[in-house]
Design an enzyme around this catalytic site. Structure first.
Site, short mmCIF file in Angstrom:
data_model
loop_
_atom_site.label_atom_id
_atom_site.label_comp_id
_atom_site.label_asym_id
_atom_site.label_seq_id
_atom_site.Cartn_x
_atom_site.Cartn_y
_atom_site.Cartn_z
N ASN A 10 15.25 -5.98 22.37
CA ASN A 10 15.82 -5.18 21.36
C ASN A 10 17.18 -4.65 21.92
OD1 ASN A 10 16.46 -3.13 19.48
ND2 ASN A 10 14.98 -1.59 19.91
N LYS A 12 19.24 -2.94 20.44
CA LYS A 12 19.90 -1.76 19.83
C LYS A 12 21.48 -1.82 19.31
CE LYS A 12 16.48 0.59 22.76
NZ LYS A 12 15.85 1.76 23.30
N HIS A 93 11.01 1.81 14.54
CA HIS A 93 11.30 2.07 15.83
C HIS A 93 11.59 3.54 15.97
CE1 HIS A 93 13.44 2.37 19.65
NE2 HIS A 93 13.03 1.25 20.15
N GLU A 95 13.66 5.49 17.53
CA GLU A 95 15.13 5.84 17.21
C GLU A 95 15.43 6.01 15.84
OE1 GLU A 95 16.85 3.08 19.97
OE2 GLU A 95 15.86 4.33 21.47
N GLU A 164 5.02 1.99 21.48
CA GLU A 164 5.90 2.36 22.43
C GLU A 164 6.08 4.00 22.57
OE1 GLU A 164 9.52 -0.85 22.25
OE2 GLU A 164 9.78 0.75 20.60
N GLY A 170 13.52 4.14 27.47
CA GLY A 170 14.73 4.19 28.33
C GLY A 170 14.69 5.24 29.37
N SER A 209 10.33 1.11 28.90
CA SER A 209 10.74 0.68 30.06
C SER A 209 9.82 -0.13 30.89
CB SER A 209 10.34 2.11 31.24
OG SER A 209 11.40 3.36 30.60
C1 PEP Z 1 12.74 0.13 22.90
O1 PEP Z 1 13.79 0.63 22.54
O2 PEP Z 1 12.25 -0.58 22.23
C2 PEP Z 1 12.63 -0.08 24.66
C3 PEP Z 1 11.20 -0.21 24.67
O3 PEP Z 1 13.53 0.32 25.29
P1 PEP Z 1 13.37 0.50 26.77
O4 PEP Z 1 12.78 -0.97 27.23
O5 PEP Z 1 14.88 0.51 27.06
O6 PEP Z 1 12.54 1.54 27.54
#
Ligand code: PEP
Length: 252
Positions: A10, A12, A93, A95, A164, A170, A209
């Site tokens: 992803n 973003k 998601h 976000e 998630e 992040g 992460s």
């Molecule tokens: C995400 O935003 O879907 C995600 C998993 O981000 P990260 O891997 O950077 O934690």
């Protein structure tokens, strides 16, 4: 892990055409490891170009509007995404839920509009840190799931769930492997309760992460069928480390 792990990047709000070189390199990595299903979700502006440049990997979007079309300035419908070359869309998601106030009801309607035009769906769910600390993680995630799952015809085909935890995205922090397994099992139970036997086939990805150095242990957790990867998907080098971990092979 399922027979063919699903590893999705992803991007973003990152990436201009200069990043197509990374997409090409990720595509080559995907070609070298056909036992892994690799996909990228670049920003809307790069979907068409990524689809043209990449021969083998899946290409998708990070969101869609639930309506077929109309007066929705700045939005993009599922049919438009399919026309641009997308094969799937990420919905719900955290976000989007947090930055745009997206409700479960809206997320469900986005997922249903995507399935209506044949797009695959990756539906994201996850608890906040406060909810986990309060011992409510499973209750919160399962309530989100049950209220966001698409229920229209063909909903369960090409559906994946991404668990998630919001606090892991992040941040470099990940839940314990036991906590990941427990949550994936709880999600599986709800999928089977909702869709019957077909719910057993839905892939459940972990996201938050995932990096080259923790990917193998996370992907080996029972009921983890792949990963949704943010930061570590932005360069082919780090994403390759995760693809390699998913393949179970050693570096060539
Ligand atoms: C995400 O935003 O879907 C995600 C998993 O981000 P990260 O891997 O950077 O934690």
């Amino acid at each position: 892990m399922s027979l063919r792990p699903y590893i999705v990047g992803n991007w973003k709000m990152h990436g201009t055409r200069a990043m197509l070189a990374e997409a090409r390199a990720i595509d080559r990595a995907g070609q070298r490891h056909p036992k892994v299903e690799v996909a990228l979700a670049p920003p809307f502006t790069l979907i068409h170009a990524t689809r043209k440049e990449a021969e083998q990997i899946g290409v998708g979007a990070q969101d869609c509007h639930p309506a077929d079309g109309g007066a929705h300035t700045g939005d993009v419908s599922a049919a438009m995404l399919a026309d641009a070359g997308a094969g799937f869309v990420i919905v719900g998601h955290s976000e989007r839920r947090n930055d745009h106030g997206e409700t479960n009801e809206l997320v469900r309607s986005k997922a249903e509009s995507a399935r209506k035009v044949g797009l695959g769906v990756i539906l994201c769910v996850g608890e906040s840190e406060a909810e986990r600390d309060a011992g409510r993680a499973e209750e919160v995630v399962c309530a989100q799931l049950e209220a966001s799952l698409p229920m229209n015809q063909g909903a369960v085909e090409k559906l994946s769930i991404a668990y998630e935890p919001v606090w892991a995205i992040g941040t470099g922090r990940v839940p314990s492997l036991e906590d990941i397994e427990a949550m994936h099992r709880a999600i599986r139970e709800r999928l089977v309760a909702t869709y019957g036997e077909e719910g057993a086939e839905v892939r459940i990805l972990y996201g938050g992460s995932v990096k080259p150095d923790n990917a193998a242990e996370i992907l080996n957790v029972p009921e983890v069928d792949g990963a949704l990867v943010g930061g570590a998907s932005l360069t082919a080098e780090s994403f390759y480390g995760i693809i390699l971990a998913a393949s179970g092979e050693n570096a060539d």
